[in-house]
Design a protein around this motif. Structure first.
Motif, PDB file in Angstrom:
ATOM      1  N   ASN A  81       0.834  -1.207   0.000  1.00  7.43           N
ATOM      2  CA  ASN A  81       0.000   0.000   0.000  1.00  7.43           C
ATOM      3  C   ASN A  81       0.866   1.253   0.000  1.00  7.43           C
ATOM      4  O   ASN A  81       0.569   2.221   0.697  1.00  7.43           O
ATOM      5  CB  ASN A  81      -0.910  -0.001   1.225  1.00  7.43           C
ATOM      6  N   GLU A  82       1.935   1.240  -0.758  1.00  9.00           N
ATOM      7  CA  GLU A  82       2.821   2.404  -0.742  1.00  9.00           C
ATOM      8  C   GLU A  82       2.236   3.620  -1.431  1.00  9.00           C
ATOM      9  O   GLU A  82       2.822   4.715  -1.378  1.00  9.00           O
ATOM     10  CB  GLU A  82       4.156   2.054  -1.398  1.00  9.00           C
ATOM     11  N   ASP A  83       1.083   3.450  -2.123  1.00  6.96           N
ATOM     12  CA  ASP A  83       0.449   4.612  -2.743  1.00  6.96           C
ATOM     13  C   ASP A  83      -0.441   5.369  -1.765  1.00  6.96           C
ATOM     14  O   ASP A  83      -1.006   6.391  -2.117  1.00  6.96           O
ATOM     15  CB  ASP A  83      -0.377   4.178  -3.950  1.00  6.96           C
ATOM     16  N   GLU A  84      -0.596   4.882  -0.535  1.00  7.36           N
ATOM     17  CA  GLU A  84      -1.370   5.560   0.494  1.00  7.36           C
ATOM     18  C   GLU A  84      -0.423   6.063   1.592  1.00  7.36           C
ATOM     19  O   GLU A  84       0.749   5.669   1.652  1.00  7.36           O
ATOM     20  CB  GLU A  84      -2.421   4.610   1.079  1.00  7.36           C
ATOM     21  N   TYR A  85      -0.982   6.938   2.453  1.00  5.07           N
ATOM     22  CA  TYR A  85      -0.176   7.572   3.493  1.00  5.07           C
ATOM     23  C   TYR A  85      -0.771   7.263   4.864  1.00  5.07           C
ATOM     24  O   TYR A  85      -1.951   6.916   4.994  1.00  5.07           O
ATOM     25  CB  TYR A  85      -0.110   9.090   3.299  1.00  5.07           C
ATOM     26  N   TYR A  86       0.073   7.398   5.862  1.00  7.45           N
ATOM     27  CA  TYR A  86      -0.368   7.188   7.235  1.00  7.45           C
ATOM     28  C   TYR A  86      -1.377   8.271   7.632  1.00  7.45           C
ATOM     29  O   TYR A  86      -1.177   9.463   7.356  1.00  7.45           O
ATOM     30  CB  TYR A  86       0.815   7.214   8.201  1.00  7.45           C
TER      31      TYR A  86
END
Length: 844
Positions: A240-245
């Motif tokens: 899920n590296e296309d989303e952010y914390y």
């Protein structure tokens, strides 16, 4: 070619058919069609002519009737109801609605019906001049997601109803969540430690979902600490590296991965706990934070170590930082016994609180015969018992050093500090607690007496030691009084001031005038600052007793001028009687050293007797400006001070209060509560036995008098105004009228008084203030509004010129008999009951 069978006619299909037909027949009621007619396609192409049955009246009516039940917008009158909207007329029941009709073959309802947003996102673009897909995460038409597309939230999504409707960067500005965490790090290249525990802080910024990781600095850690991860948005780990914390990824006793580094969250602060609970997050119990084994082992080693030599720490930095620039100052005296004349020598002692040092400076008087030196005692610590003898260099030191080995081992000594200070010379130095007023200190054998101190020193001792007695010690003999400077008597040449200035210096200077008084009391507009009195001669000569004079007192420079009335057939030439100048009071010696006394404004009042150069005058009257000026400045003129006069009258008349009430009541037999001024004046004169001057009686009469109101003569008022405008050649009545009309926005013909006055002032209307106010007041209506058209017509001397008028002369009082005649007053009756109440209190 064969056609496929049409889809079944379901109720939804019938409704869609009705909406489609209505949208085509009545586009103004349902809004513009978002798509052309060809967009309503059926699953199979329809042959030409398949829409011909839409023109049948029966089917059109059924479609319209079905649509009118769905939309509240009227579609026009139905046939058969007399043009009225609705289904039934009066006295008739409404017919039941017809059943919905099926969709025509080949038609379906448009998907964009009722939408208002049709913007498209830019999905394609150029990168390095190559066309490619650049908007994978952008929505479709109108902001709706494309088929199979899952829109990802850009920032943390907060629950509905929390906070305000403002964006996150406004609602959560300066709000940060703080988490305690640690990271376990492998150490492959050291035998002392296999892994390392690094404690850190994770800060989550709510305004933009940025994250920052900071490791607290540890002394002598040997590793780089501080900011580990700078503040920015951190992506989630793969896949899920296309989303952010976001905030939903954080909780206690959980793990987060920042760029392949695993952080274990153990706890958070109270603000973070409260915020997460409001978000609906169920918090886990806090986890224990492990200790770093290498750090723990090293701490044991440090705790077990003992110093090989006794360290001695002397810290003077704190005292310097707290008291830098703070200096105590004492004024001292030293009676030098070896001096020839045994005169005391004045000294100033400075005590520096930053390092407990003292310096002294001598105050050398002028022409003392001594050499001026910079310092009497240079800055250093002052020993209490000095001089005690001479010591070898290095004997007096701050620390004591011991040689424990001597030169036995390789001719090398080993030195350590001696905390016992064996052989050290102990000296006591003066501290701030040793200095106080009246104390005698030893300054290298000289006895110095502390006599006084400054305010800062008093506040310091009052705050720190609670000392309140700072009585100075008198060490100076009072200086002899200065001989009074005498001046030679006046010689008679020039004025007294000019002759006195020649005695004050070698270079004579002209006498200085009171320029401030001149500026304040000089003539300015209607304020003339000139007191005018009517006077007569005090003599028995039948020729001179009828002569009348005007005495003018100029407040700007205390000068007086006297003018005489010109009387026909009197044999005396009138005009200027006395040149303007200051007048000395009579009975003074001419050639004397003291300055002469001159007549002042307080010496002139109605009823006063003055002597100007041998001529005796009696002041019998004053103009209205003089009386008003004296009443306005009652603190300077006691004869015009109502409070002072009433107190004086009360002291005289209080013993006879009942008798005085009866006398006043007898003067008013008709009980009108007012009496004429002349009997009132006679009563005051009889009560005071002549102790009151005419001006004091007049002041009381003006205070309790009944002023008469006079009706304003409009014809005379306008004539005077036109005469002033004509003399000043004012003819801009057209422009003045245009400005009045422009400001009258409601076109009612009237304007407020203040606005009319402002307009006249802006045109520089050459009328005096009192005259302009009087004319404006005449043309006011009941609502305090000025009828500006009548006002302008009355001032327009070009078109509405008023004929010439004769000057109206008021009847003068009897000027033949001046003795005992009251002065001219704007009233004739006195209210005596308020006067008696102020003097003796209200009668029960």
């Amino acid at each position: 070619m064969m056609w496929k069978k049409s889809p079944p006619h379901t109720p939804e299909a019938l409704l869609h058919s009705a909406l489609s037909v209505t949208a085509r027949l009545f586009p103004s009621h349902l809004g513009p069609l978002p798509a052309p007619l060809g967009s309503f396609r059926s699953p199979l192409p329809a042959p030409l002519g398949s829409f011909r049955h839409l023109s049948a009246p029966r089917q059109r009516r059924s479609a319209l009737s079905g649509t009118s039940r769905l939309f509240s917008a009227p579609l026009g009158p139905s046939p058969g109801n007399d043009g009225r909207r609705g289904g039934a007329g009066p006295g008739r029941a409404m017919a039941p609605p017809p059943p919905p009709q099926p969709l025509p073959p080949g038609l379906s309802l448009g998907r964009t019906l009722g939408k208002e947003k049709f913007h498209k996102s830019q999905h394609w673009g150029f990168c390095n001049n190559v066309a490619m897909l650049v908007g994978e995460d952008k929505p479709g038409i109108g902001g709706e997601p494309l088929p199979g597309q899952k829109l990802k939230p850009k920032y943390s999504v907060f629950p509905a109803g929390m906070g305000s409707d403002a964006p996150a960067w406004v609602a959560f500005d300066k709000q940060v969540l703080s988490f305690d965490a640690y990271v376990e790090e492998e150490v492959p290249d050291k035998n002392q430690e296999l892994y390392r525990i690094r404690h850190c802080k994770i800060y989550f910024y709510l305004e933009d979902d940025t994250i920052q990781v900071i490791e607290p600095r540890v002394k002598n850690s040997g590793i780089v600490q501080g900011t580990i991860v700078r503040r920015h948005r951190i992506p989630l780990p793969p896949p899920n590296e296309d989303e952010y914390y976001t905030i939903h990824h954080f909780n206690i006793n959980t793990e987060v991965i920042f760029y392949a580094q695993r952080y274990k969250i153990t706890d958070c602060d109270q603000f973070t706990k409260n915020f997460l609970r409001k978000m609906g997050v169920r918090l886990n119990p806090p986890a224990s934070r492990p200790d770093d084994p290498y750090t723990k082992e090293r701490q044991k080693i440090l705790d077990s170590m003992n110093p090989l030599r006794p360290y001695e720490r002397i810290d003077t930095l704190k005292q310097f930082l707290e008291h830098d620039g703070h200096v105590l100052r004492f004024f001292c005296v030293w009676d030098d016994p070896e001096s020839m004349f045994h005169d005391p020598r004045e000294l100033v002692l400075h005590y520096y609180l930053s390092d407990d040092t003292i310096d002294m400076k001598e105050i050398t008087p002028a022409n003392s015969g001594r050499d001026a030196v910079p310092l009497f005692l240079r800055r250093d610590k002052l020993p209490k018992y000095a001089p005690t003898g001479l010591y070898q260099p290095g004997t007096i030191t701050a620390r004591t050093v011991l040689n424990v080995f001597g030169n036995l081992v390789g001719n090398r000594g080993r030195y350590i500090l001696d905390n016992r200070k064996t052989g050290a010379v102990h000296q006591e130095f003066y501290r701030d607690s040793d200095l106080k007023i009246g104390e005698v200190i030893n300054v290298w054998g000289r006895k110095i007496l502390l006599c006084d101190c400054d305010e800062f020193t008093k506040d310091y001792y009052r705050t720190k030691y609670g000392i309140e007695d700072f009585t100075p010690v008198a060490y100076k003999t009072p200086p002899p009084p200065k001989p009074e400077k005498t001046f030679p008597p006046y010689t008679g040449f020039g004025s007294e001031e000019d002759s006195l200035c020649s005695c004050k210096g070698l270079l004579p200077k002209p006498p200085q005038k009171d320029f401030k008084k001149f500026l304040e009391k000089d003539r300015s507009g209607l304020e003339s600052n000139i007191l005018r009195f009517l006077a007569k001669f005090v003599m028995d000569s039948p020729v001179d007793k009828d002569r009348k004079f005007i005495i003018c007192y100029f407040l700007s420079d205390d000068t007086i001028s006297v003018y005489e009335y010109t009387q026909r057939n009197s044999g005396i030439l009138g005009g200027k009687f006395l040149e303007r100048g200051r007048i000395k009071k009579p009975g003074q010696e001419l050639f004397k050293s003291e300055p002469s006394e001159y007549f002042k404004a307080q010496d002139l009042f109605v009823g006063a007797r003055v002597c100007f150069h041998g001529h005796n005058f009696l002041l019998v009257d004053a103009d209205e400006y003089t009386i008003n000026y004296m009443e306005k400045h009652a603190n300077e003129f006691s004869v015009a001070d109502t409070g002072f006069i009433l107190k004086k009258l009360k002291d005289i008349a209080e013993p006879r209060s009942r008798e005085i009430r009866q006398v006043f009541a007898a003067t008013d037999p008709e009980h009108t509560k007012v009496i004429a001024y002349e009997p009132f004046r006679n009563l005051i004169v009889s009560i005071t036995d002549g102790a009151f001057s005419e001006h004091e009686i007049m002041t009381i009469g003006r205070y309790y008098g009944v002023k008469e109101e006079y009706e304003t003569d409009l014809h005379l008022l306008l004539a005077v105004a036109q005469e002033q405008l004509k003399k000043n050649s004012f003819e801009d009545f057209g422009q003045l009228s245009a400005v009045f009309v422009y400001n009258d926005r409601e076109k009612c013909g009237v304007l407020p008084y203040q606005m009319c006055r402002t307009i006249c002032k802006s045109f520089k209307l050459p009328l005096a203030d009192d005259l302009l106010e009087a004319v404006l007041t005449v043309f006011e209506d009941d609502n305090k509004q000025v009828e500006y058209k009548k006002f302008l017509d009355g001032l327009n001397w070009r078109e509405n010129q008023i004929p010439a008028f004769q000057t109206i002369r008021l009847p003068l009082k009897n000027e033949d008999d001046w003795n005992g005649q009251p002065p001219s007053l704007p009233f004739k009756k006195i209210k005596y009951l308020p006067l008696l109440d102020d003097l003796f209190g209200k009668e029960e």
